[in-house]
Design a protein around this motif. Structure first.
Motif, PDB file in Angstrom:
ATOM      1  N   ASN A  41       0.600  -1.255  -0.168  1.00  0.00           N
ATOM      2  CA  ASN A  41       0.078   0.022  -0.052  1.00  0.00           C
ATOM      3  C   ASN A  41       0.882   1.365   0.033  1.00  0.00           C
ATOM      4  O   ASN A  41       1.962   1.148   0.080  1.00  0.00           O
ATOM      5  N   ASP A  45      -0.078   1.503   7.800  1.00  0.00           N
ATOM      6  CA  ASP A  45      -1.243   1.652   8.782  1.00  0.00           C
ATOM      7  C   ASP A  45      -1.185   0.258   9.494  1.00  0.00           C
ATOM      8  O   ASP A  45      -0.797  -0.520   9.079  1.00  0.00           O
ATOM      9  N   ILE A 123     -11.361  -0.869   5.423  1.00  0.00           N
ATOM     10  CA  ILE A 123     -10.020  -0.778   5.678  1.00  0.00           C
ATOM     11  C   ILE A 123      -9.684  -1.640   7.155  1.00  0.00           C
ATOM     12  O   ILE A 123      -9.030  -2.380   7.201  1.00  0.00           O
ATOM     13  N   THR A 140      -8.166   2.454   0.059  1.00  0.00           N
ATOM     14  CA  THR A 140      -7.379   3.228   0.770  1.00  0.00           C
ATOM     15  C   THR A 140      -7.062   4.593   0.133  1.00  0.00           C
ATOM     16  O   THR A 140      -6.946   5.504   1.002  1.00  0.00           O
TER      17      THR A 140
END
Length: 179
Positions: A41, A45, A123, A140
Protein backbone atom coordinates in the motif's frame (compact mmCIF):
# COMPACT_ATOMS: atom_id res chain seq x y z
CA UNK A 1 -23.69 26.13 20.15
CA UNK A 2 -22.05 27.65 23.17
CA UNK A 3 -18.30 28.21 23.43
CA UNK A 4 -18.06 25.74 26.33
CA UNK A 5 -19.85 22.97 24.41
CA UNK A 6 -17.64 23.55 21.39
CA UNK A 7 -14.51 23.43 23.56
CA UNK A 8 -15.64 20.19 25.22
CA UNK A 9 -16.38 18.56 21.87
CA UNK A 10 -13.04 19.57 20.36
CA UNK A 11 -11.19 18.45 23.50
CA UNK A 12 -12.91 15.07 23.42
CA UNK A 13 -12.11 14.48 19.75
CA UNK A 14 -8.51 15.60 20.04
CA UNK A 15 -7.82 13.64 23.22
CA UNK A 16 -9.34 10.43 21.82
CA UNK A 17 -7.38 10.87 18.60
CA UNK A 18 -4.22 11.43 20.63
CA UNK A 19 -4.59 8.63 23.21
CA UNK A 20 -6.22 5.83 21.16
CA UNK A 21 -3.05 5.09 19.15
CA UNK A 22 -1.11 4.53 22.38
CA UNK A 23 -3.18 1.43 23.05
CA UNK A 24 -2.38 0.11 19.58
CA UNK A 25 1.31 0.92 20.02
CA UNK A 26 1.38 -0.83 23.40
CA UNK A 27 0.11 -4.04 21.81
CA UNK A 28 2.29 -3.65 18.71
CA UNK A 29 5.40 -3.66 20.93
CA UNK A 30 4.91 -7.35 21.71
CA UNK A 31 4.95 -8.37 18.04
CA UNK A 32 7.97 -9.53 16.09
CA UNK A 33 8.59 -8.86 12.43
CA UNK A 34 10.63 -11.28 10.38
CA UNK A 35 10.79 -11.83 6.68
CA UNK A 36 9.93 -9.41 3.93
CA UNK A 37 8.72 -6.24 5.59
CA UNK A 38 6.98 -4.99 2.47
CA UNK A 39 3.58 -3.34 2.70
CA UNK A 40 1.37 -3.50 -0.37
CA UNK A 41 0.00 0.00 0.00
CA UNK A 42 1.14 3.59 -0.22
CA UNK A 43 1.17 4.23 3.53
CA UNK A 44 1.87 2.20 6.64
CA UNK A 45 -1.23 1.61 8.72
CA UNK A 46 -2.07 -0.70 11.60
CA UNK A 47 -3.77 -3.46 9.55
CA UNK A 48 -0.72 -3.59 7.27
CA UNK A 49 1.65 -3.95 10.21
CA UNK A 50 -0.43 -6.78 11.62
CA UNK A 51 -0.36 -8.50 8.25
CA UNK A 52 3.46 -8.59 8.03
CA UNK A 53 4.04 -9.71 11.63
CA UNK A 54 5.17 -13.27 12.21
CA UNK A 55 3.72 -13.27 15.76
CA UNK A 56 0.22 -14.19 16.86
CA UNK A 57 -1.80 -11.02 16.20
CA UNK A 58 -5.15 -12.24 17.55
CA UNK A 59 -5.00 -9.96 20.62
CA UNK A 60 -4.05 -7.01 18.43
CA UNK A 61 -6.93 -7.72 16.06
CA UNK A 62 -9.31 -7.94 19.01
CA UNK A 63 -8.05 -4.59 20.37
CA UNK A 64 -8.42 -2.99 16.93
CA UNK A 65 -11.98 -4.28 16.58
CA UNK A 66 -13.08 -3.31 20.11
CA UNK A 67 -11.43 0.11 20.31
CA UNK A 68 -12.12 0.87 16.64
CA UNK A 69 -15.77 -0.08 17.00
CA UNK A 70 -16.23 2.06 20.11
CA UNK A 71 -14.57 5.07 18.52
CA UNK A 72 -16.40 4.53 15.24
CA UNK A 73 -19.81 4.29 16.87
CA UNK A 74 -19.13 7.43 18.90
CA UNK A 75 -17.96 9.31 15.80
CA UNK A 76 -20.91 7.99 13.79
CA UNK A 77 -23.42 9.17 16.40
CA UNK A 78 -21.67 12.54 16.73
CA UNK A 79 -21.75 12.95 12.97
CA UNK A 80 -25.30 11.86 12.25
CA UNK A 81 -27.14 13.22 15.27
CA UNK A 82 -27.02 16.76 13.87
CA UNK A 83 -28.35 15.46 10.54
CA UNK A 84 -31.30 13.86 12.31
CA UNK A 85 -32.10 17.22 13.87
CA UNK A 86 -31.64 18.96 10.51
CA UNK A 87 -34.00 16.52 8.79
CA UNK A 88 -36.62 17.02 11.50
CA UNK A 89 -36.44 20.75 10.92
CA UNK A 90 -36.52 20.37 7.13
CA UNK A 91 -39.65 18.21 7.30
CA UNK A 92 -41.36 21.07 9.12
CA UNK A 93 -40.75 23.41 6.16
CA UNK A 94 -44.02 23.90 4.31
CA UNK A 95 -42.74 24.79 0.83
CA UNK A 96 -41.48 21.98 -1.36
CA UNK A 97 -38.88 24.33 -2.87
CA UNK A 98 -37.47 25.02 0.61
CA UNK A 99 -37.31 21.31 1.39
CA UNK A 100 -35.60 20.60 -1.94
CA UNK A 101 -32.92 23.26 -1.32
CA UNK A 102 -32.26 22.00 2.20
CA UNK A 103 -32.06 18.37 1.09
CA UNK A 104 -29.77 19.20 -1.84
CA UNK A 105 -27.33 20.85 0.57
CA UNK A 106 -27.44 17.95 3.02
CA UNK A 107 -27.21 15.29 0.32
CA UNK A 108 -23.80 16.38 -0.94
CA UNK A 109 -22.47 16.45 2.62
CA UNK A 110 -23.94 13.05 3.44
CA UNK A 111 -22.45 11.46 0.32
CA UNK A 112 -18.94 12.42 1.44
CA UNK A 113 -19.64 11.22 4.97
CA UNK A 114 -20.97 7.87 3.72
CA UNK A 115 -17.98 7.39 1.40
CA UNK A 116 -15.66 8.13 4.31
CA UNK A 117 -17.36 5.74 6.75
CA UNK A 118 -17.71 3.00 4.14
CA UNK A 119 -14.02 3.16 3.25
CA UNK A 120 -12.96 3.22 6.93
CA UNK A 121 -15.18 0.23 7.66
CA UNK A 122 -13.73 -1.69 4.73
CA UNK A 123 -10.11 -0.89 5.62
CA UNK A 124 -10.34 -1.74 9.32
CA UNK A 125 -13.05 -4.37 9.61
CA UNK A 126 -12.76 -6.46 6.43
CA UNK A 127 -9.96 -9.03 6.65
CA UNK A 128 -6.95 -8.00 4.57
CA UNK A 129 -6.41 -11.02 2.30
CA UNK A 130 -4.45 -11.37 -0.92
CA UNK A 131 -7.76 -11.74 -2.80
CA UNK A 132 -8.77 -8.22 -1.75
CA UNK A 133 -5.33 -6.59 -2.10
CA UNK A 134 -6.15 -4.41 -5.12
CA UNK A 135 -9.56 -3.48 -3.75
CA UNK A 136 -7.98 -2.56 -0.42
CA UNK A 137 -5.49 -0.30 -2.19
CA UNK A 138 -8.29 1.44 -4.11
CA UNK A 139 -10.35 1.93 -0.96
CA UNK A 140 -7.27 3.30 0.82
CA UNK A 141 -6.84 5.89 -1.92
CA UNK A 142 -10.51 6.85 -1.57
CA UNK A 143 -10.11 7.15 2.21
CA UNK A 144 -6.81 9.01 2.21
CA UNK A 145 -7.06 11.18 -0.90
CA UNK A 146 -10.47 11.38 -2.55
CA UNK A 147 -12.60 12.10 0.54
CA UNK A 148 -10.38 14.95 1.81
CA UNK A 149 -10.32 16.42 -1.71
CA UNK A 150 -14.10 16.25 -2.01
CA UNK A 151 -14.78 18.09 1.26
CA UNK A 152 -13.57 21.56 0.23
CA UNK A 153 -15.07 21.12 -3.21
CA UNK A 154 -18.53 20.23 -1.91
CA UNK A 155 -18.58 22.81 0.85
CA UNK A 156 -17.21 25.64 -1.27
CA UNK A 157 -19.26 25.06 -4.42
CA UNK A 158 -22.37 25.74 -2.36
CA UNK A 159 -21.04 29.27 -1.89
CA UNK A 160 -22.47 31.73 -4.46
CA UNK A 161 -19.50 34.12 -4.25
CA UNK A 162 -17.09 31.31 -5.06
CA UNK A 163 -19.23 30.24 -8.04
CA UNK A 164 -19.20 33.77 -9.43
CA UNK A 165 -15.42 34.06 -8.97
CA UNK A 166 -14.89 30.65 -10.61
CA UNK A 167 -17.04 31.64 -13.60
CA UNK A 168 -15.09 34.89 -13.97
CA UNK A 169 -11.77 33.10 -13.76
CA UNK A 170 -12.79 30.47 -16.31
CA UNK A 171 -14.56 33.03 -18.54
CA UNK A 172 -17.72 30.94 -18.48
CA UNK A 173 -20.26 33.75 -18.42
CA UNK A 174 -18.83 35.44 -21.52
CA UNK A 175 -17.27 38.39 -19.72
CA UNK A 176 -13.55 38.96 -19.93
CA UNK A 177 -11.35 40.11 -17.11
CA UNK A 178 -9.87 43.51 -17.66
CA UNK A 179 -6.11 43.64 -17.32
Amino acid sequence: MSWGTCTQMVSLVWSSAFFAPFMYIFFLRRLTFCGPNFIHNFFCDLPHLLQISCSDTSINVLVVIVVGSLLSVAAFVATFYPYVRIFRTVFKIRSSDGKRKAFSTCTSHLIVVFVYYASITFIYLVPNTSNLLTLNQVVTVIYALITPLLNPLIYSLRNKDLKVALRRTLHIDGTRRST
